[in-house]
Motif scaffolding. Structure first.
Motif, mmCIF file in Angstrom:
data_model
loop_
_atom_site.group_PDB
_atom_site.id
_atom_site.type_symbol
_atom_site.label_atom_id
_atom_site.label_comp_id
_atom_site.label_asym_id
_atom_site.label_seq_id
_atom_site.Cartn_x
_atom_site.Cartn_y
_atom_site.Cartn_z
ATOM 1 N N GLY A 340 -8.554 54.898 34.805
ATOM 2 C CA GLY A 340 -9.881 54.769 34.201
ATOM 3 C C GLY A 340 -10.103 55.743 33.071
ATOM 4 N N MET A 341 -9.690 57.003 33.256
ATOM 5 C CA MET A 341 -9.863 57.997 32.200
ATOM 6 C C MET A 341 -8.995 57.687 30.984
ATOM 7 S SD MET A 341 -10.466 61.759 33.874
ATOM 8 C CE MET A 341 -9.412 61.705 35.318
ATOM 9 N N THR A 342 -7.811 57.119 31.216
ATOM 10 C CA THR A 342 -6.955 56.755 30.094
ATOM 11 C C THR A 342 -7.546 55.603 29.293
ATOM 12 O OG1 THR A 342 -4.992 57.487 31.309
ATOM 13 C CG2 THR A 342 -4.628 56.003 29.445
ATOM 14 N N ILE A 343 -8.103 54.611 29.978
ATOM 15 C CA ILE A 343 -8.793 53.516 29.291
ATOM 16 C C ILE A 343 -9.890 54.088 28.393
ATOM 17 C CG2 ILE A 343 -10.310 51.520 29.612
ATOM 18 C CD1 ILE A 343 -8.772 51.043 32.291
ATOM 19 N N GLU A 344 -10.659 55.009 28.936
ATOM 20 C CA GLU A 344 -11.742 55.639 28.173
ATOM 21 C C GLU A 344 -11.200 56.410 26.983
ATOM 22 O OE1 GLU A 344 -15.448 58.775 28.975
ATOM 23 O OE2 GLU A 344 -14.057 58.267 30.603
ATOM 24 N N GLY A 345 -10.203 57.264 27.223
ATOM 25 C CA GLY A 345 -9.680 58.104 26.156
ATOM 26 C C GLY A 345 -9.019 57.314 25.043
ATOM 27 N N PHE A 346 -8.206 56.316 25.400
ATOM 28 C CA PHE A 346 -7.551 55.500 24.378
ATOM 29 C C PHE A 346 -8.580 54.714 23.565
ATOM 30 C CE2 PHE A 346 -3.057 54.917 26.436
ATOM 31 C CZ PHE A 346 -2.813 56.264 26.231
ATOM 32 N N THR A 347 -9.637 54.250 24.217
ATOM 33 C CA THR A 347 -10.680 53.499 23.520
ATOM 34 C C THR A 347 -11.385 54.375 22.494
ATOM 35 O OG1 THR A 347 -11.035 52.067 25.452
ATOM 36 C CG2 THR A 347 -12.794 52.155 23.812
ATOM 37 N N VAL A 348 -11.735 55.602 22.890
ATOM 38 C CA VAL A 348 -12.384 56.527 21.955
ATOM 39 C C VAL A 348 -11.420 56.913 20.845
ATOM 40 C CG1 VAL A 348 -13.504 58.780 21.717
ATOM 41 C CG2 VAL A 348 -13.934 57.390 23.759
ATOM 42 N N LEU A 349 -10.163 57.147 21.187
ATOM 43 C CA LEU A 349 -9.169 57.506 20.180
ATOM 44 C C LEU A 349 -9.009 56.406 19.141
ATOM 45 C CD1 LEU A 349 -7.108 59.626 19.252
ATOM 46 C CD2 LEU A 349 -5.423 58.515 20.752
ATOM 47 N N ALA A 350 -9.100 55.158 19.573
ATOM 48 C CA ALA A 350 -9.034 54.047 18.623
ATOM 49 C C ALA A 350 -10.192 54.102 17.635
ATOM 50 C CB ALA A 350 -9.040 52.716 19.374
ATOM 51 N N SER A 351 -11.384 54.441 18.119
ATOM 52 C CA SER A 351 -12.542 54.571 17.230
ATOM 53 C C SER A 351 -12.351 55.708 16.235
ATOM 54 C CB SER A 351 -13.817 54.813 18.049
ATOM 55 O OG SER A 351 -14.117 53.719 18.879
ATOM 56 N N VAL A 352 -11.728 56.792 16.691
ATOM 57 C CA VAL A 352 -11.554 57.977 15.855
ATOM 58 C C VAL A 352 -10.506 57.728 14.772
ATOM 59 C CG1 VAL A 352 -10.748 60.374 15.842
ATOM 60 C CG2 VAL A 352 -12.283 59.577 17.655
ATOM 61 N N THR A 353 -9.380 57.143 15.156
ATOM 62 C CA THR A 353 -8.245 57.034 14.238
ATOM 63 C C THR A 353 -8.236 55.741 13.438
ATOM 64 O OG1 THR A 353 -6.856 55.995 15.937
ATOM 65 C CG2 THR A 353 -6.824 58.409 15.800
ATOM 66 N N GLY A 354 -8.941 54.707 13.930
ATOM 67 C CA GLY A 354 -8.841 53.394 13.319
ATOM 68 C C GLY A 354 -7.532 52.697 13.645
ATOM 69 N N ASP A 355 -6.750 53.275 14.541
ATOM 70 C CA ASP A 355 -5.476 52.690 14.960
ATOM 71 C C ASP A 355 -5.742 51.706 16.087
ATOM 72 O OD1 ASP A 355 -2.986 52.025 15.904
ATOM 73 O OD2 ASP A 355 -2.231 54.086 16.013
ATOM 74 N N ASP A 356 -5.662 50.427 15.777
ATOM 75 C CA ASP A 356 -6.001 49.406 16.761
ATOM 76 C C ASP A 356 -4.995 49.331 17.901
ATOM 77 O OD1 ASP A 356 -7.866 47.404 17.506
ATOM 78 O OD2 ASP A 356 -6.387 45.877 16.988
ATOM 79 N N GLY A 357 -3.845 49.972 17.732
ATOM 80 C CA GLY A 357 -2.865 49.980 18.809
ATOM 81 C C GLY A 357 -3.387 50.642 20.064
#
Length: 477
Positions: A340-357
């Motif tokens: 669950g925490m990884t889903i959250e962190g990767f989702t926020v990281l996508a918003s920050v970096t613009g990296d859709d991966g």
């Protein structure tokens, strides 16, 4: 810009103008707004920055009087969340369109799931959440034995405050000093501070998590240090050890966080600490815009992807990696709350970096988690750790609701991916309905959401409250 999509660059420029305006004019007098217990600054003309939006709003709404004391820069809305559905170019969005062509089957809601629709109104869910808080307040926080459990509970309160735009709990608890109670406890405290900033946007709550973060990155103490270099020397039990972390053919451990209590022959990278630190770093990178936080978040995320993501299930392992041999230690198992925490962190990281991966990977992990039979009964109810005595206090029990929290964040930041959001909403509703109907006595909740109720136990209440907050987050109309 009226009637058109506001870019992140425009928002950042406007935010900078607001900062300069605030620094020039000062903060002025504040007064309480009736019914909300919050404050507004009368000396600042917020009409001049009406395009600034709240990061979680989902529509372009002015933050208006949602200033805080003392005044700090509001969080600007990323491109992927700005505007309403009517004025967004779907083709230009990063990650808000389904990542697979055949998404109808990918996001199909299993017919076996029990009650995937929530019949409670938003106001009813707000009351249910408040009643749960009041029960714990009346019972005493000592019911939550572990300090990290109490801090996770406070995180959930802050998320609720952010969602309903309340300031009720702004000053309701004395903010704890960093107690060096162990990396896990302290990371939970930093996480609570991050959520509190998103809820209240005060200078204090903005400063604290950034200060906490620097301790992990800059400290010479190896038990509190993230791995930042290819060849790292640490001093443990009278001996110097060199960690070769980028050997040929071996994935890098850069970005990993050391486990505590290091011993001479036990120098390990912890998935639990690394996942939490990646999530914290991603949030701090978002609200500070500082590249150093983004860089560390990416390092940690790549470490998780290489070492802690189970390729067979697409779920996250609770594991330790020997930093001397670059080998995973035995005894690792799939972790519901780290997933669950990884889903959250990767989702926020996508918003920050613009990296859709990162967004695509977060969605992949989310779908795998919702469908994983090892964590669920045949009718879709989460059953993690229900094979143990209800009274046994473990973090696995207390934090299983973090899966629902992570899914809720993914829901909030992928609102235009309707099939995915519908699946997440249905899944969380299954958990909430089971919890509320089968495992509740008045305002207390049990460990096994299939029922019957057993308790009250603090670890059960922590998991239940995360699920109630998640239900509030995905049933927002």
């Amino acid at each position: 810009m009226n009637g058109s999509l506001v870019s992140a660059r425009d928002l950042r420029q406007m935010a900078e103008k607001v900062d300069r305006f605030i620094n020039t004019v000062g903060q002025g007098d504040s007064k309480n707004q009736s019914g909300l217990g919050c404050t507004s600054s009368e000396s600042i003309n917020w009409e001049s920055c009406s395009s600034l939006t709240s990061i979680y709003s989902g529509t372009a709404t002015s933050i208006g009087s949602q200033s805080s004391t003392p005044m700090v820069k509001p969080i600007a809305l990323p491109d992927t969340l700005a505007g309403s559905r009517e004025n967004i170019d779907l083709a230009a969005l990063n990650g808000n369109t389904p990542p697979h062509d055949n998404f109808s089957s990918l996001y199909a809601i299993p017919a076996e799931w029990r009650k995937p629709t929530c019949l409670k109104t938003r106001n009813e869910l707000i009351v249910i959440a408040q009643d749960a808080i009041s029960f714990i307040e009346n019972y005493g926080e000592s019911i939550m034995v572990q300090k990290c459990q109490r801090r996770s509970f406070k995180s959930a309160i802050a998320i609720r405050e952010r969602m309903i735009r309340s300031r009720r709990y702004l000053d309701s608890w004395p903010f704890e000093e960093y107690g060096y109670d162990g990396v896990y406890d302290d990371l939970m405290l930093t996480m609570a501070r991050v959520y509190s900033y998103y809820a209240f946007q005060t200078a204090h709550y903005r400063m604290q998590p950034v200060y906490d973060w620097s301790g992990y990155v800059d400290s010479n103490d190896p038990t509190r240090n993230i791995v930042r270099h290819d060849r790292v020397m640490i001093h443990v039990s009278g001996c110097d050890h060199y960690l070769h972390l980028s050997s040929s053919g071996v994935p890098s451990l850069l970005g990993g966080l050391f486990a505590p209590n290091l011993e001479r022959d036990n120098i390990t990278i912890s998935s639990a600490k690394t996942v939490m630190f990646m999530t914290i770093s991603s949030y701090i990178a978002e609200f500070t815009g500082d590249k150093k936080h983004t860089d560390i978040a990416i390092l940690a995320a790549n470490c998780i992807k290489s070492w802690m993501l189970d390729s067979a299930t697409s779920l996250i392992k609770d594991s330790l990696v020997d930093a001397l041999t670059a080998q995973e230690r035995s005894g690792s198992e799939l972790s519901c709350h780290l997933t669950g925490m990884t889903i959250e962190g990767f989702t926020v990281l996508a918003s920050v970096t613009g990296d859709d991966g990162w967004r695509t990977l977060a969605i992949e992990i989310a779908i795998a988690a919702m469908r994983y039979s090892g964590w669920h009964s045949p009718n879709g109810i989460l059953t993690v750790c229900t094979d143990r005595a209800a009274s046994e206090n473990t973090n696995v029990k207390a934090f299983k609701g973090l899966l629902n929290r992570g899914l809720m964040v993914a829901y909030e930041r992928n609102r235009l991916n309707e099939p995915f959001c519908n699946m997440v909403r249905s899944y969380i509703n299954v958990q909430f309905n089971a919890l509320y109907e089968l495992s509740r006595v008045q305002d207390a909740y049990g460990v096994d959401w299939r029922g019957p109720y057993a308790g009250p136990y603090g670890h059960a209440l922590v998991a239940a409250f995360d699920t109630i907050i998640a239900a509030l987050g995905v049933n927002n109309v």
